[in-house]
Enzyme design. Structure first.
Site, PDB file in Angstrom:
ATOM      1  N   HIS A 164      -3.468   0.066 -14.872  1.00  0.00           N
ATOM      2  CA  HIS A 164      -4.562   0.479 -14.665  1.00  0.00           C
ATOM      3  C   HIS A 164      -5.401   0.520 -15.017  1.00  0.00           C
ATOM      4  CE1 HIS A 164      -7.220   1.549 -11.246  1.00  0.00           C
ATOM      5  NE2 HIS A 164      -6.520   3.189 -10.883  1.00  0.00           N
ATOM      6  N   ASP A 205       2.225 -13.871   1.588  1.00  0.00           N
ATOM      7  CA  ASP A 205       2.687 -14.612   2.046  1.00  0.00           C
ATOM      8  C   ASP A 205       3.368 -15.621   0.893  1.00  0.00           C
ATOM      9  OD1 ASP A 205       4.754 -16.050   3.176  1.00  0.00           O
ATOM     10  OD2 ASP A 205       3.534 -16.616   4.926  1.00  0.00           O
TER      11      ASP A 205
END
Length: 440
Positions: free
Chosen positions: A165, A384
């Protein structure tokens, strides 16, 4: 007149003297971490879990091979994720190198996609599907900045990712994920190339005095060890989200700025969590939004800026006022705090941090805080890899504290929102029974 022999220079004294030679290589990938990045060095790796259904479990090796090859392609474009954090002699942090990401393969053949997508599976199993649980971003000085775990399920594939992060925020996380998926589907390059120049956001070098380890830092938390938490997902259909927004806006005077879907739902969650905690009228409760600052800067930075460009925006109020007032009071507090966080406010926050850098703990937010660290605008269901959209997207256990909320769009793309929330056990049980929260 000089005569040049075309057949070679043998037997002739050269007029050219070679004075030296060297090999020139491309510069090593390097980017200095900006002030926006530094507060997250003592947070933990952000974890995301994506669940995919497959027609045959035998497709797992082929899927992993394609995803691993395209991951290498993605890391060449999003090169900070392939490096390691370095600290120079002045104490400033940067990302250098191309050592790569860590990839795991696993199997859980007794677990189905529906077990996980429906939320019926134990939280311990969920956490086994994502790597680097309990790993602080500080470890990026020694560990990869990205880890991926591919787990073969009874009828599908789980893709667990852990991102350091201190290197990127949620916008950049999903930028990377959608680009990786594009490459896996055969694209020659990402449709939105990343912008890696972090000096566009801030060019001040900041010295950080880092702790020796994650354990050493956690021992300095004045509020002691973390409390046990329970995480649950509450799915709000589009019609319910619409009712919450309509209620927040119902009493606004003509010409007033309407509350957004986010502000309305966040206010609804804030009030419900405060009820579930049983706060007294004088107890102060705070709400924090990790706001994207790309569009707040002057000049603004593009969505493709790759890194952290978020700041926590806080507002607070006594619980008696929050719960005794109408829904628009909470929504108004959130709207005001968000609207006031303009370019000048962003710069002030940066200057304050640069003047007195701090290593944060979760408890710094206060004991009665609710915080939102994700956005339903992220197109998480567009990831996807060539075998369909994910069935469900979840967060891992890292960076969860009491009151932490992750918002995801519903899979159908129809305006539904999934609220992933962590609370202590008793307040979570109260919330689960709160008909005013669930609106059922």
């Amino acid at each position: 007149m000089a005569v040049v022999e075309e057949n070679g220079s043998r037997g002739r004294e050269s007029v050219v003297t070679v004075t030296g030679s060297r090999t020139v290589a491309p510069a090593k990938n390097r980017c200095t971490l900006a002030t926006f990045d530094l507060p997250y060095i003592t947070f933990y790796y952000n974890q995301k879990l994506l669940l995919y259904r497959s027609s045959s479990a035998d497709s797992f090796p082929d899927a992993v091979a394609r995803m691993t090859a395209s991951l290498a392609d993605a890391l060449r474009v999003f090169f900070p994720l392939a490096g390691r954090i370095r600290q120079d002699a002045d104490g400033a942090l940067s990302v250098e190198g191309d050592e790569g990401a860590e990839v795991f393969e696993a199997e859980a053949l007794g677990v189905s996609v529906d077990d996980l997508a429906g939320g019926d599976c134990g939280e311990n199993i969920m956490q086994d599907l994502v790597p680097y649980t309990g790993v602080m971003n500080l470890e990026g000085l020694r560990r990869p900045l990205l880890a991926v775990q591919f787990t073969k399920l009874a009828d599908g594939l789980a893709v667990g990712c852990a991102f350091n992060h201190a290197v990127l925020d949620g916008t950049s996380t999903w930028h990377f994920m959608t680009s990786w998926a594009e490459l896996c589907r055969g694209a020659g390059h990402p449709s939105l190339p990343p912008v890696h120049d972090r000096s566009l956001a801030r060019s001040v070098r900041v010295r950080l005095d880092l702790p020796a380890s994650a354990e050493a830092h956690e021992k300095t938390d004045p509020n002691g060890p973390k409390k046990a938490l329970v995480a649950r997902v509450f799915s709000f259909p589009e019609a319910t989200v619409g009712r919450i927004k309509a209620a927040a806006n119902a009493a606004l005077p003509p010409g007033a700025k309407p509350f957004s879907t986010f502000q309305s739902l966040a206010a609804h969650i804030w009030r419900a969590v405060s009820r579930a905690r049983g706060l007294g009228p004088a107890d102060i409760t705070a709400f924090a939004v990790f706001a994207d600052c790309r569009g707040r800067l002057d000049p603004p930075l593009p969505p493709a800026y790759f890194g952290n460009l978020i700041q926590a925006v806080f507002t607070g109020v006594p619980a008696g006022m929050l719960l005794g007032g109408p829904p628009e009071l909470a929504a108004g507090l959130l709207q005001k705090a968000i609207d006031e966080h303009d370019a000048a406010a962003v710069t002030r926050r940066l200057e304050e941090y640069e003047a007195a850098p701090k290593l944060f703990h979760y408890s710094d937010a206060g004991p009665n805080c609710v915080a939102v660290g994700s956005s339903p605008r992220f197109k998480v269901y567009d990831v996807d890899f060539g075998f369909g959209r994910p069935e469900r997207v979840r967060s891992g256990g890292n960076n969860r504290f009491d009151g932490m909320v992750y918002l995801y769009p519903g899979r159908g793309g129809d305006g539904a929102i999934d609220v992933e929330l962590a609370l202590q056990p008793d307040p979570m049980e109260n919330l689960h029974k709160d008909a005013d929260f669930l609106l059922i």
